[in-house]
Design a protein around this motif. Sequence first.
Motif, PDB file in Angstrom:
ATOM      1  N   GLU A 147      39.708  34.974  50.700  1.00 22.03           N
ATOM      2  CA  GLU A 147      39.907  36.408  50.498  1.00 22.03           C
ATOM      3  C   GLU A 147      39.202  36.842  49.202  1.00 22.03           C
ATOM      4  O   GLU A 147      39.452  36.272  48.137  1.00 22.03           O
ATOM      5  CB  GLU A 147      41.388  36.753  50.425  1.00 22.03           C
ATOM      6  N   LEU A 149      38.309  40.055  46.670  1.00 22.43           N
ATOM      7  CA  LEU A 149      38.626  41.418  46.247  1.00 22.43           C
ATOM      8  C   LEU A 149      37.351  42.035  45.687  1.00 22.43           C
ATOM      9  O   LEU A 149      36.727  41.468  44.774  1.00 22.43           O
ATOM     10  CB  LEU A 149      39.723  41.417  45.178  1.00 22.43           C
ATOM     11  N   LYS A 152      33.897  48.344  47.213  1.00 23.44           N
ATOM     12  CA  LYS A 152      32.943  48.551  48.300  1.00 23.44           C
ATOM     13  C   LYS A 152      31.758  49.421  47.875  1.00 23.44           C
ATOM     14  O   LYS A 152      31.910  50.384  47.145  1.00 23.44           O
ATOM     15  CB  LYS A 152      33.645  49.203  49.497  1.00 23.44           C
ATOM     16  N   ARG A 175      37.319  37.050  54.167  1.00 27.19           N
ATOM     17  CA  ARG A 175      38.214  38.214  54.289  1.00 27.19           C
ATOM     18  C   ARG A 175      38.032  39.070  53.037  1.00 27.19           C
ATOM     19  O   ARG A 175      38.393  38.641  51.939  1.00 27.19           O
ATOM     20  CB  ARG A 175      39.669  37.753  54.429  1.00 27.19           C
ATOM     21  N   LYS A 177      38.802  42.358  50.845  1.00 29.50           N
ATOM     22  CA  LYS A 177      39.749  43.451  50.611  1.00 29.50           C
ATOM     23  C   LYS A 177      39.097  44.385  49.602  1.00 29.50           C
ATOM     24  O   LYS A 177      38.852  44.019  48.459  1.00 29.50           O
ATOM     25  CB  LYS A 177      41.077  42.912  50.065  1.00 29.50           C
ATOM     26  N   TYR A 178      38.789  45.596  50.057  1.00 30.25           N
ATOM     27  CA  TYR A 178      38.089  46.551  49.204  1.00 30.25           C
ATOM     28  C   TYR A 178      39.058  47.300  48.301  1.00 30.25           C
ATOM     29  O   TYR A 178      40.071  47.829  48.760  1.00 30.25           O
ATOM     30  CB  TYR A 178      37.306  47.556  50.049  1.00 30.25           C
ATOM     31  N   GLY A 193      44.308  37.227  46.432  1.00 35.25           N
ATOM     32  CA  GLY A 193      42.914  36.878  46.631  1.00 35.25           C
ATOM     33  C   GLY A 193      42.503  35.544  46.038  1.00 35.25           C
ATOM     34  O   GLY A 193      43.208  34.948  45.212  1.00 35.25           O
TER      35      GLY A 193
END
Length: 353
Positions: A147, A149, A152, A175, A177-178, A193
């Motif tokens: 994950e 972080l 974006k 994976r 995560k924005y 994360g």
Amino acid sequence: MGFKRSFVGICLVLLALAWSTPARSASPIPMKTAWLGEHETFAVWYAKQKGWDKEAGLDLTMLRFDSGKAIIVEGVLAYDWAIAGCGAVPALTAALSERLDIIAVANDESAANALYVRADSPLLSIKGTNPAYPDIYGDQATVKGKEILCPKGTSAHYMMAAWLKSLGLEEKDVRVKYMSPVQALGAFAGGLGDVVALWAPLTYDADAKGFKPAALSSNCGVSQPVLIVANHEYAIQYPERVEAFLKMYLRVITFMRETPVETLVPDYVRFYEEWTGRKLTSEIAAKDLANHAVFNLEEQLALFDDAQGKSKLQNWLTDIAAFYESIGMVRKEDRQRLRRMNAVTDDYLKALR
């Protein structure tokens, strides 16, 4: 008769001297400029402190913005600024509307963007999986499914994609995560994360928390230029003012390169607190100065040189544009126009030579 001739001769000499001497009493020309609370703004701030803008014939107003998007999309229309500093993405976006000219490179911040992991991360046990990028950590086995972080559509996102690509992976293999960089670091510090993508000065906060960099943008072969842009209409109407600004800006760059970092630190700390409200330690200030490459006039001209095809700067920007195409942030109908890089011009730099 002789006295009269001598008097007339003296008057003619004085008149000739008056015509040949620059008018130093002329008032400096007001110029509105737009900046973020980042490294590239220091040069302009320093010039204002020293009065070098007035020596260049300008009286600069420095408008403060929170993002490159705010400078480009909202600021140029609301404030009608002449010159600004911003990242490549907002500059390229504005270039599509032909509102801006890209006239210089403020710095390359590729050493100031980094992916961090915790000190006990298994990624740190693997280094140099791809011989082309010997300084990055991780491999497919340790990174796949992790994950991350990440803010974006930012330079950190671009760096993350380059890191994954160097390991033979894509974004779909992890994976993501924005979230904003401040949120991302806070969440990562709270245990969320496996990797966090950041840029300076948050990278220094990550260092202070004991997190370790798995890769810098520069490790991944990615250049992250911050650009100096000009309001196109203003530049066409007043090219000599744009040239005067660049001459002043490059004067500071020359001074920065010739001055020991420790000598610059007190002013940099004062600048940062004044512009961001953030107090940097002397150590962090020195690191931030060292982590941003700056370019003198000859180096600027080399970056813009397109005699053999696309210039080095155009190639950097083309790679950045291609990334934003890949994540759907560039419209299909804009791709060809963007790839032409018509907004990139070295006319004003050449005038200084």
